[in-house]
Design an enzyme around this catalytic site. Sequence first.
Site, PDB file in Angstrom:
ATOM      1  N   LYS B  12     -15.605  -3.367   4.469  1.00 18.61           N
ATOM      2  CA  LYS B  12     -14.972  -3.604   2.889  1.00 18.61           C
ATOM      3  C   LYS B  12     -14.487  -2.694   1.973  1.00 18.61           C
ATOM      4  CE  LYS B  12     -16.540  -7.515   1.148  1.00 18.61           C
ATOM      5  NZ  LYS B  12     -15.916  -8.609   2.245  1.00 18.61           N
ATOM      6  N   THR B  57     -18.975  -7.783   6.171  1.00 10.49           N
ATOM      7  CA  THR B  57     -18.311  -6.818   5.110  1.00 10.49           C
ATOM      8  C   THR B  57     -19.185  -7.087   3.506  1.00 10.49           C
ATOM      9  OG1 THR B  57     -16.359  -8.272   5.102  1.00 10.49           O
ATOM     10  CG2 THR B  57     -16.308  -6.061   6.671  1.00 10.49           C
ATOM     11  N   HIS B 262      12.273  16.513  -6.500  1.00 13.39           N
ATOM     12  CA  HIS B 262      13.047  17.810  -6.606  1.00 13.39           C
ATOM     13  C   HIS B 262      13.788  17.664  -8.247  1.00 13.39           C
ATOM     14  CE1 HIS B 262      13.286  19.436  -2.871  1.00 13.39           C
ATOM     15  NE2 HIS B 262      14.383  17.245  -2.224  1.00 13.39           N
TER      16      HIS B 262
END
Lengths: 313, 313, 313, 313
Positions: B12, B57, B262
């Site tokens: 889960k 789960t 950058h």
Amino acid sequence: MSIVLGPHQYGKAENRIVRVYRDSPRHEIHDVNVSTALRGAFDPAHLVGDQGAVLPTDTQKQTAYSYAKEKGLTSIEKYGLELGTHFVDDVEPVSGARIEIEEYAWERAVVDGAEHDFAFVRKGQEVRTAAITVEGKGDEQKTWVVGGLKDLVILKTTGSEFHGFLKDEYTVLQPTSDRIMATSLVAKWRFITPTEGGATGAAAWEGFDWEGTYAGIKQTMIEVFATLHSLALQQTLYEMGKAVLERFPAIGEVRLSAPNKHHFLYDLSPFGVANDNEVFNADDRPYGLIQASVLRSDAPDAGPAWDIAGGFA
Amino acid sequence: MSIVLGPHQYGKAENRIVRVYRDSPRHEIHDVNVSTALRGAFDPAHLVGDQGAVLPTDTQKQTAYSYAKEKGLTSIEKYGLELGTHFVDDVEPVSGARIEIEEYAWERAVVDGAEHDFAFVRKGQEVRTAAITVEGKGDEQKTWVVGGLKDLVILKTTGSEFHGFLKDEYTVLQPTSDRIMATSLVAKWRFITPTEGGATGAAAWEGFDWEGTYAGIKQTMIEVFATLHSLALQQTLYEMGKAVLERFPAIGEVRLSAPNKHHFLYDLSPFGVANDNEVFNADDRPYGLIQASVLRSDAPDAGPAWDIAGGFA
Amino acid sequence: MSIVLGPHQYGKAENRIVRVYRDSPRHEIHDVNVSTALRGAFDPAHLVGDQGAVLPTDTQKQTAYSYAKEKGLTSIEKYGLELGTHFVDDVEPVSGARIEIEEYAWERAVVDGAEHDFAFVRKGQEVRTAAITVEGKGDEQKTWVVGGLKDLVILKTTGSEFHGFLKDEYTVLQPTSDRIMATSLVAKWRFITPTEGGATGAAAWEGFDWEGTYAGIKQTMIEVFATLHSLALQQTLYEMGKAVLERFPAIGEVRLSAPNKHHFLYDLSPFGVANDNEVFNADDRPYGLIQASVLRSDAPDAGPAWDIAGGFA
Amino acid sequence: MSIVLGPHQYGKAENRIVRVYRDSPRHEIHDVNVSTALRGAFDPAHLVGDQGAVLPTDTQKQTAYSYAKEKGLTSIEKYGLELGTHFVDDVEPVSGARIEIEEYAWERAVVDGAEHDFAFVRKGQEVRTAAITVEGKGDEQKTWVVGGLKDLVILKTTGSEFHGFLKDEYTVLQPTSDRIMATSLVAKWRFITPTEGGATGAAAWEGFDWEGTYAGIKQTMIEVFATLHSLALQQTLYEMGKAVLERFPAIGEVRLSAPNKHHFLYDLSPFGVANDNEVFNADDRPYGLIQASVLRSDAPDAGPAWDIAGGFA
């Protein structure tokens, strides 16, 4: 009946400008996201594709970057005023400009207990915002400045109730006298444009303490959130706005938009485990959403100040 | 040739657990995102849909919430060890467990200069992470703990060079002796599992200072980033990892993943405006991405510790 | 004991390249996001900041853009092979390269029932992926190609059960014989590198039908998801992988990662309204997460093919 | 001067409702995200925390789910009208309601060339939107319906120019006679509320073809985008709105918000490679942003229809 062009604007959105001040060994950094929008006599661009009156969005971008050096970029409200009045004053077909800015705060890296001169850590807390509107040229020019913040996530683990509400046949919610209250605050405050001295545009705000005002408003809202025993998020928001107006005479109105980020008490009883407001599930969606304005009864007209999304978003 | 089931796991993901300690008027809060994954004899679920060995789960979720109260939720590494060893020790078909946790830090609201007892502001800076792997039952059981952080955005406005690089026919980059260096750091550090005393699982780490170690490692990395005059982001990362290993004997390996965010110097010369490393465009994409491991020559075997995504992500 | 540099790589991530073929009035478009990573003898960059062996990430970017024209950009697997073998073959210190690509599909705008020549609408469904790994020079060179997709959101409103699962003291889930099953599928499939003829790199795959294979695999997985009466998401995933292997001899292994996107039946009984699997709440978090590999018993060694995140993510 | 409460509203945002019709073996699915907001006499909640007039946001949620069954959820405009008029008609303190809905489209899985009865693939292209505003009770009640879409990403590889624009001292942009034009379109169209027959609320729209109108408007906009040779995105937007108004008499106004998603021609000349509008960099930020309204000269008053964000967002 004919088909006509209604309100329209165009600009360059999300210029990610970083301005470094390095005049001394102790550098300063300002990290912003600038969006510009121009309003004016651009009908031919829409109606027949004629760009003669259209200053390219690329030019708006170049100007935003160059102004970060030419005019400086310290307080975002001041920078936005400079940029907005430039477009209206200096570009003939432009009758109005809207500059929206987000600022991301940095704090100095701390090394051996001392703040470093040129290394920074992004603070990551709230995002500071500003929206500057400029309309009209010359003596007719008017400006509105809205400061604000977003993504300020605040929470209290007690001191919040919710009961006595209206019920109908779809009401199953149980009242509570102790809950977590949490929100990701969006607040915007409208400054009262100074009119003494006859100055307009950026000049009218000369010397204003933008930084102190921002810090003070944020702190005021956090304090009220923390200390007010809340009967509803509505009440907390109103009191936050009211306190800002009481402490900051330069502010005419405060608008608050606050998701009620629900923290549901988790049911551990099937496992024989007590849960006395200790374990919660922080849910994503749906969320309550409370929005309110608090203002002075004599606040000047808001004009286009709150036209955040221009009805287009 | 036959078609066979290879590696598999299930669990889960992203349980958003908030744990409040309110034993005194000064509340504490821990705000985490917990994912569990179990490995073991689950072939019948895949091959014929037989769930006889599959702990749902949903049950993993219930356990994660209940353990936040039963075992407590202070240091995420400790909580993850409790949860991981439970699944392996107490659920027969489970041979291994992986617990991954994110923690979002809160600071106390400050009111009249004092920290408030139960109102908090989310810090918003880096996210703290942990990944605990438990494999095997009884005396054969092994555990690996990886601590870490992500989204730590750090920047220096000078003290960074880049030159002397390899060139080929596609090389147009100009060398520089002064640039902004910025990254959004992901760092993970592998703890050396204690073996003295014969304890395993959570017990092996009894009394370990998880909080002090986390704070110290974060501070160490920031200090090296700030103070090292950098010839490349590669060099900075290596020195950051090296300093962590030198100061924290409990750590066997550090892995760093760092986008080179950058900041391009903006060309203001068409407008006759000087730009002496003062105005930059912060670009989104593409970005450099530097990744490196720094470790002790005698570090114990990493086993499955670094199998962050299990080859599935 | 000494402190040493472990695995490391560097590159340019997320180059957003759009390649248009306009050789005829009927244009073609390929819209990709390319990330390159190089491995090799870059220790001095880390240890002492010496860039002598480091081909800049900017050069990698330039090459990726130029190859879109020089070598062409039609199938992303082919383009990735060209780019990866170039870096290993032509840049002396490079011993290995990893190219990861996402592709966003476009469909032609339809005007008066006919497909338009040069106007397109982004399809927006799944994202196609590829990961190409090249290791070694000359006769020792090996390549691995992994194709895939992500964000393929599929759902069935019936034909899915879940019961007979293992229970422990934290199990409160009720079994069901009819539920919504939904997932946002991530699938990756490992191609068996051709070895006949002795060709290596891109040449070994000359003439391979990348486009037909991709379309066929996607369709196969959708068909199995739709038609298999499912006793668990685990079973569905296994059968999807198995069907791909049965139909596509070029594939040696399939890896699937599937969130179980829960749709909870909404309780309308307090309002006297029946809800016979008609109204659901689509929850965000937590979600189940099922991950599995299905492979041929005689599949060649996976080598670094699955090292998606390199242990760094 | 006193401090007063200004405009305010509250509701439940982002209810993720999935409605399945399974009256026949061929199921139908509607997948929506519903936000409700109520306006009215809620001052005491703000001023003193009295919730007596406040119907909880939880009740709004329950109603939204129950109405998906009670009233049905097929066209989102119809469902929003039912929900909005309910709140205003049936909840005494409510004087106005705003219902905002997003819909995610699904297409049937295709198996052996035939559409499947109950398996679906999310289309993933544009998101359909609706915003319904209801104000006033009984004979005074007025309703406004705004339909729309967002995230419709469209691109043409030629047939777009940009030149002849205004220049100032910050203008460096070069004119072009052939460029990629791309946008991620947000469009909203305001329906003219029927007044014949005296019906109000949802009843006024009885029998209206919401689905056909949506499909027709989307197709109209794509066709104009594709076929108009464009001198500016402004022109394209205007013509798209104009065509919608010409073809759909039920629409009084169209508002369009369109980022100019820049595709920059990549400079391959340093490598001796020609680039004849073939290789582009798709940039993220900044982007142009063009926004315009197109309307009938005799369109009824927009009232609060466009008050999308209520000035709060």
